[in-house]
Design a protein around this motif. Structure first.
Motif, PDB file in Angstrom:
ATOM      1  N   ASN A 162     -13.700  19.920  -3.136  1.00 38.49           N
ATOM      2  CA  ASN A 162     -13.127  21.463  -3.159  1.00 38.49           C
ATOM      3  C   ASN A 162     -13.329  22.060  -1.756  1.00 38.49           C
ATOM      4  OD1 ASN A 162     -12.393  21.175  -5.923  1.00 38.49           O
ATOM      5  ND2 ASN A 162     -14.521  21.606  -6.445  1.00 38.49           N
ATOM      6  N   TYR A 163     -12.226  22.939  -1.449  1.00 37.51           N
ATOM      7  CA  TYR A 163     -11.920  23.281  -0.215  1.00 37.51           C
ATOM      8  C   TYR A 163     -13.436  24.397   0.260  1.00 37.51           C
ATOM      9  CZ  TYR A 163      -9.892  25.992   3.722  1.00 37.51           C
ATOM     10  OH  TYR A 163      -9.578  26.698   4.811  1.00 37.51           O
ATOM     11  N   ASP A 222      -2.637  24.754   7.515  1.00 33.82           N
ATOM     12  CA  ASP A 222      -3.409  25.205   6.421  1.00 33.82           C
ATOM     13  C   ASP A 222      -3.604  26.726   6.407  1.00 33.82           C
ATOM     14  OD1 ASP A 222      -4.049  22.873   5.243  1.00 33.82           O
ATOM     15  OD2 ASP A 222      -6.197  22.769   6.392  1.00 33.82           O
ATOM     16  N   CYS A 274     -15.711  20.024   3.277  1.00 29.23           N
ATOM     17  CA  CYS A 274     -14.411  19.838   3.222  1.00 29.23           C
ATOM     18  C   CYS A 274     -13.750  21.029   3.818  1.00 29.23           C
ATOM     19  CB  CYS A 274     -13.918  19.915   1.341  1.00 29.23           C
ATOM     20  SG  CYS A 274     -12.129  19.741   0.980  1.00 29.23           S
ATOM     21  N   TYR A 319     -12.510  16.987   7.157  1.00 27.30           N
ATOM     22  CA  TYR A 319     -13.926  17.439   6.781  1.00 27.30           C
ATOM     23  C   TYR A 319     -14.727  17.922   8.154  1.00 27.30           C
ATOM     24  CZ  TYR A 319     -12.825  14.564   2.611  1.00 27.30           C
ATOM     25  OH  TYR A 319     -12.302  13.982   1.698  1.00 27.30           O
ATOM     26  N   ILE A 345      -7.009  22.051   2.987  1.00 31.93           N
ATOM     27  CA  ILE A 345      -6.641  22.448   1.979  1.00 31.93           C
ATOM     28  C   ILE A 345      -5.903  21.482   1.065  1.00 31.93           C
ATOM     29  CG2 ILE A 345      -5.182  24.341   0.938  1.00 31.93           C
ATOM     30  CD1 ILE A 345      -5.768  26.247   3.046  1.00 31.93           C
ATOM     31  N   ASP A 346      -5.083  20.830   1.748  1.00 25.15           N
ATOM     32  CA  ASP A 346      -3.924  19.711   1.382  1.00 25.15           C
ATOM     33  C   ASP A 346      -4.316  18.415   1.962  1.00 25.15           C
ATOM     34  OD1 ASP A 346      -3.052  21.344  -0.692  1.00 25.15           O
ATOM     35  OD2 ASP A 346      -1.715  22.174   0.910  1.00 25.15           O
TER      36      ASP A 346
END
Length: 306
Positions: free
Chosen positions: A125-126, A182, A139, A147, A142-143
């Motif tokens: 998860n973000y 993002d 992380c 990392y 977003i899409d």
């Protein structure tokens, strides 16, 4: 925006890390930042803003825990100003703030191949964080499969040597383009005090907590949130040119009126420049220009705030 950056990395040496230590570290930052510092954990980072008393952003921050300290990641161009500004508010608080750029390193990378090969399950998860071999892995996409490594420089070097031999380096523009895609803003010396947090869409990336107590600039930020619609917002856009741009450059409408500013930009593929621009919502569908170049706002962004 199409970027081919799989299995690449970059040393994030244009960012700086401020280490906040002391018994009053949480209480101190609670009184200064737009974020509820109590919600940051060993497993979760959050964005935050540091504002002046008028609610204008002085720095955009990424905050996370590191053992018994809180780390604040900002653009290096504002590091000395922000460090000095924050220290002004310490007074009798049991807090120390120090740059750790010489001993602490951040690495950005795209592609989880290196982690999976070592049976390291990447954070899903973000802004989630996992720990491995004494370093943190966050992380950041977003899409996309993006990392960030954070840790002591010696441990980061060892981790990179063992796990990233098949990765190649990426350019600063490539990394910045991913941030632009993002919708992640940045603050530079030329744009300090130019924006309120909402005009940078910080409320949309959980960079503002409206339930926490008072902090510097909170009255203006809260009033904007509770009393009506935000009149200025940030949009993703591009120009078909690689003219040199600077944060704070004016956005003009067809009548030559200044209706916004450039937040950040990055060149792509030798033929275009991607941007985050802040402007009046009522102008998002009109013809826009920067340095005489026609701006094309991302179609999915044009009606986002209508």
């Amino acid at each position: 925006m199409s970027l081919s950056v799989e299995n690449k990395f970059i040393v994030l040496d244009k960012t700086s890390t401020i280490k906040v230590e002391g018994d009053d570290r949480v209480q101190f930052l609670q009184g200064q930042l737009t974020q509820d510092i109590n919600t940051i954990s060993q497993n979760k980072a959050l964005y935050a803003g540091f504002c002046n008393p008028k609610g204008r952003v002085l720095a955009f921050m990424l905050c996370y825990l590191n053992h018994e300290s809180i780390h604040i990641q900002i653009d290096s161009s504002v590091q000395e100003f922000i460090l000095q500004k924050l220290r002004m508010y310490i007074l009798r608080s049991k807090v120390s703030l120090n740059l750790v750029n010489e001993t602490f390193t951040c690495i950005g990378f795209v592609g989880s191949k290196a982690l999976l090969a070592k049976k390291i399950q990447p954070p899903k998860n973000y802004l989630d964080i996992i720990q491995s071999d004494g370093i943190m892995i966050m992380c950041l996409g977003i899409d996309d499969d993006r990392y960030q490594l954070m840790g002591e420089t010696s441990k980061i070097k060892d981790f990179m040597k063992l796990n990233f031999s098949e990765y190649s380096s990426m350019s600063f523009d490539d990394w910045n383009n991913l941030n632009i895609l993002d919708g992640i803003p940045e603050i530079y010396p030329t744009t300090q005090e130019a924006f309120i947090p909402q005009s940078l869409n910080m409320d949309l990336i959980e960079g503002i907590n409206f339930k926490k107590g008072c902090y510097t600039g909170q009255e203006i930020v809260a009033r904007t949130h509770y009393l009506g619609r935000v009149k200025r917002r940030m949009y993703r856009a591009f120009i078909k040119s690689q003219v040199d741009l600077n944060p704070g450059d004016q956005i003009l409408n067809k009548n030559g009126e200044e209706i916004g500013q450039l937040v950040r930009s990055a060149k792509q593929n030798g033929d275009k420049t991607n941007m985050l621009i802040e402007l009046r919502v009522d102008q998002a569908h009109d013809a826009l220009f920067i340095k005489s170049n026609l701006i094309e706002v991302f179609l999915e962004d044009q009606g986002r705030f209508d």
